[in-house]
Design a protein around this motif. Structure first.
Motif, mmCIF file in Angstrom:
data_model
loop_
_atom_site.group_PDB
_atom_site.id
_atom_site.type_symbol
_atom_site.label_atom_id
_atom_site.label_comp_id
_atom_site.label_asym_id
_atom_site.label_seq_id
_atom_site.Cartn_x
_atom_site.Cartn_y
_atom_site.Cartn_z
ATOM 1 N N LEU A 72 38.877 34.688 27.853
ATOM 2 C CA LEU A 72 37.974 33.555 27.652
ATOM 3 C C LEU A 72 36.601 34.045 27.231
ATOM 4 N N LEU A 117 39.602 27.171 26.489
ATOM 5 C CA LEU A 117 39.261 26.393 27.682
ATOM 6 C C LEU A 117 40.394 25.452 28.049
ATOM 7 N N ALA A 120 29.397 32.659 38.240
ATOM 8 C CA ALA A 120 29.393 31.198 38.278
ATOM 9 C C ALA A 120 29.481 30.673 39.710
ATOM 10 N N HIS A 121 30.333 31.285 40.519
ATOM 11 C CA HIS A 121 30.437 30.888 41.926
ATOM 12 C C HIS A 121 30.429 32.159 42.763
ATOM 13 N N ALA A 171 42.524 29.590 29.810
ATOM 14 C CA ALA A 171 42.263 31.031 29.758
ATOM 15 C C ALA A 171 41.028 31.351 30.591
ATOM 16 N N THR A 172 41.043 32.507 31.218
ATOM 17 C CA THR A 172 39.879 32.971 31.979
ATOM 18 C C THR A 172 39.732 34.468 31.744
ATOM 19 N N TYR A 185 32.031 32.578 31.357
ATOM 20 C CA TYR A 185 32.532 32.217 32.678
ATOM 21 C C TYR A 185 33.073 33.436 33.397
ATOM 22 N N VAL A 193 32.572 32.135 25.929
ATOM 23 C CA VAL A 193 32.255 31.355 27.127
ATOM 24 C C VAL A 193 31.893 32.330 28.236
ATOM 25 N N GLU A 246 40.357 34.362 36.443
ATOM 26 C CA GLU A 246 40.267 33.705 37.745
ATOM 27 C C GLU A 246 41.585 33.822 38.491
ATOM 28 N N TYR A 270 39.185 31.296 45.119
ATOM 29 C CA TYR A 270 39.322 31.931 43.805
ATOM 30 C C TYR A 270 38.321 33.050 43.664
#
Lengths: 405, 237
Positions: free
Chosen positions: A234, A225, A246-247, A229-230, A241, A239, A348, A341
């Motif tokens: 990640l 985090l 999430a969005h 990292a994504t 995400y 995690v 991301e 994004y």
């Protein structure tokens, strides 16, 4: 006569005096896909220190964007992550649309989702296939590449190009889906599912493969985090995400799909997360094909944003003027800055864009997911073995075009 | 959800937050450069914010703002993994001024700050390893500055001096293997220079040329060039 060890008083006498060896790995290492240099300090085979040096593929993406129109950025975005160019096209289009405050028609959104998920599948296939190949498993690589080629056939039929599509447009897509689109994709998905199962069957019970992957290149949740990292890197640490969840952007909130996560953050987890994401993408595409409207426009109805049809350009004065203005001056978004994004194949993918109200971008900053994932490589390989760098680095899926821009 | 972040910031930090805005749903807060690290640490550690996920750090160049206002905007994007909200923190940095590093707050700031330094020349004080990252150290100027012309060409860079380079190839005249394919029949016939010039010297097939001899020779230019590459043609001696 052979020397006997008893002759020495203690074990320390057996140790040869040694100093760390400095080894240059890259920038063109045959087992590392991606142009990157790693300067290693080795103690025997153990990595004591590593300096990761990206930048060999830097070609000034952000600077180049500052001298054309907004639409002329699309070919550059193709060359960011060239394993999944469609996701970059859509990511940039969405960022500019956020600045313009418009939403594209529903059919275009589904079309973008389907093409984007196809691109994600090819990206994960390349990463996992090449990762396995570097450990000696050539067969799954060839199988995955074969199916990736079929995916590219479909993308070529839709966009006219296999790799650098430049198919996204601000306010929609370049062309509507072809007549056989749904049929082609449905046939393709069966093959994708089949090759996924075959690859897993060949690799996941292979002792050599599992031993090389498990507990190698571990990244902790907190560090991941904090490193920024994504994506799969990640998610493998546990995690959940995923920008799509999430969005939710476009129509991703209408699909029922899971976000696979790992629990250890090692190379094996990253491999499994990518494999599962291929399945989830297949599921998303199936749902999208069902929900997608069969007719309707794929572009917003606004002559200030979207180029008029050729028929209009040649036959009406309004069409000619609109075409001329858009080509010579470019569309003019309002003054302001936004960060758009999306979930790229590696995490991301963000575009931070600044407009000064003119037809040329004032600043286009791409947040490359690889860049921040790659930053974690140092802590992943430190203290490990030299040979473990290969699977660890492979599982990051560093794409030079995106990382170095 | 998003309004909460800005409200919380304004409530807790008061005047430190110079300005806030929400354009197209992006929450933005302005701070002074001196409060940069303080606010960042607060964002990470505050229970209600928990911005533990580093996203991005970049800069924008506004040369026409000078001299009334600072030239650069530096922007930080962070989000909270647990609470799923995000914020953009901005500050203005004058040309030539330093900004305190955030590497102590988020480890990810390391490469991002190196990139901003590389592209804009903004220095981050107390950064552990502030080198160029995308470009090479001999690069002149900082390309993302608005006054850096895109068609500018860079000078050629001489080879770098590296310590102990003598231990590395390329070899001297009497060392190493020839870069051509070895004719194994010749080799079996006893022509050792085929494999290694130094073996050839030992076998009396090649003359050992010292550096001083090269300097004295009338063909010294050519020999100097050769010294970077493997041996002269075999059978010379």
């Amino acid at each position: 006569m052979e020397p006997t060890y008893e002759a020495f008083e203690d074990d320390a006498a057996l140790e040869l005096p040694s100093e760390p060896m400095r080894l240059n790995m890259g920038p063109a290492h045959p087992a590392v896909h991606g142009t990157i240099r790693m300067v290693l300090d080795l103690d025997g085979e153990t990595v004591q220190n590593v300096d990761v040096q990206p930048g060999y593929l830097h070609r000034g993406f952000e600077k180049s964007c500052e001298r054309g129109t907004w639409a002329q950025v699309f070919p550059y975005t193709d060359r960011l992550n060239y394993c999944s160019p469609m996701l970059n096209n859509v990511g940039f289009a969405l960022a500019v649309e956020k600045l313009l405050d418009i939403e594209v028609p529903e059919r275009a959104q589904y079309y973008r989702v389907i093409l984007g998920e196809l691109a994600r599948i090819t990206d994960h296939m390349i990463c996992n296939g090449a990762g396995a190949m570097e450990l000696g498993a050539f067969t799954p690589f060839l199988w995955l590449l074969k199916v990736r080629d079929w995916v590219w056939d479909v993308l070529e039929r839709e966009t006219g190009s296999r790799m650098t599509h430049s198919f996204g447009r601000i306010g929609g897509m370049a062309a509507p889906p072809t007549e056989t689109f749904a049929e082609d994709v449905t046939d393709l998905l069966e093959q994708v599912e089949k090759v996924t199962i075959e690859t897993e069957a060949l690799l996941l019970r292979n002792r050599i493969f599992v031993d090389r992957m498990q507990d190698v290149g571990i990244l902790s949740k907190e560090l991941a985090l904090s490193m920024g990292a994504t994506g799969p890197v990640l998610r493998s640490t546990g995690v959940d995400y995923d920008v799509r969840k999430a969005h939710p952007y476009m129509v991703y909130d209408r699909f029922d799909f899971e976000v696979p996560i790992g629990h250890k953050g090692d190379t094996y987890d990253r491999f499994l997360v990518r494999m599962e994401e291929i399945r989830q993408s297949v599921s998303i595409i199936r749902q999208a094909l069902e929900q997608m409207p069969t007719d309707g426009p794929v572009n917003v109805d606004d002559p200030r944003i979207v180029l008029p049809e050729k028929r209009e350009v040649y036959n009406t004065i309004e069409g000619t003027i609109a075409h001329f203005k858009l080509v010579m001056e470019g569309l003019k978004p309002p003054k302001g800055e936004v960060y758009g994004y999306t979930e790229g194949a590696n995490g991301e993918l963000g575009f931070f864009i600044v407009s000064d109200g003119s037809g040329t971008p004032y600043r286009v900053r791409v947040r490359p997911p690889c860049w921040f994932n790659l930053q974690g490589v140092r802590s992943m390989v430190m203290g490990g073995m030299l040979a473990d760098i290969i699977p660890t680095f492979g599982s990051i899926n560093m794409i030079g075009g995106e990382c170095d821009r | 959800m998003s309004k909460k972040v800005l409200d919380r910031l304004k409530k807790e930090l008061g005047d430190t937050i110079l300005e806030t805005s929400n354009f197209r749903g992006d929450d933005t807060a302005w701070v002074a450069p001196k409060d940069w690290v303080k606010v960042a640490t607060f964002l990470r550690d505050d229970d209600a914010l928990q911005m533990d996920h580093f996203i991005d750090l970049t800069a924008v160049d506004y040369p026409e703002r000078e001299p009334d206002d600072a030239r650069f905007d530096v922007l930080l994007s962070v989000r909270s993994a647990g609470k799923n909200h995000r914020l953009r923190l901005k500050t203005k940095v004058e040309a030539g001024a330093d900004l305190a590093t955030l590497t102590g707050v988020w480890a990810g700031a390391d490469w991002a700050e190196r990139e901003v330094y590389d592209m804009f020349g903004i220095k981050f004080s107390d950064h552990p390893d502030l080198r160029r990252i995308l470009l090479y150290e001999e690069f002149e100027g900082h390309p993302l500055l608005k006054d850096y012309p895109i068609e500018r060409t860079q000078p050629l860079v001489p080879y770098r001096d590296v310590e102990d380079i003598a231990k590395l190839p390329p070899f001297g005249l009497d060392e190493g293997q020839p870069f051509a394919r070895v004719d194994w029949k010749e080799r079996l016939a006893g022509n050792d220079a085929q494999v290694s010039p130094s073996l050839g010297v030992d076998a009396g097939q090649l003359r050992n040329i010292s550096d001083s001899q090269i300097a004295e020779s009338e063909h010294s230019d050519m020999l100097q060039t050769l010294a970077g590459s493997p041996a002269p043609a075999p059978g010379e001696g």
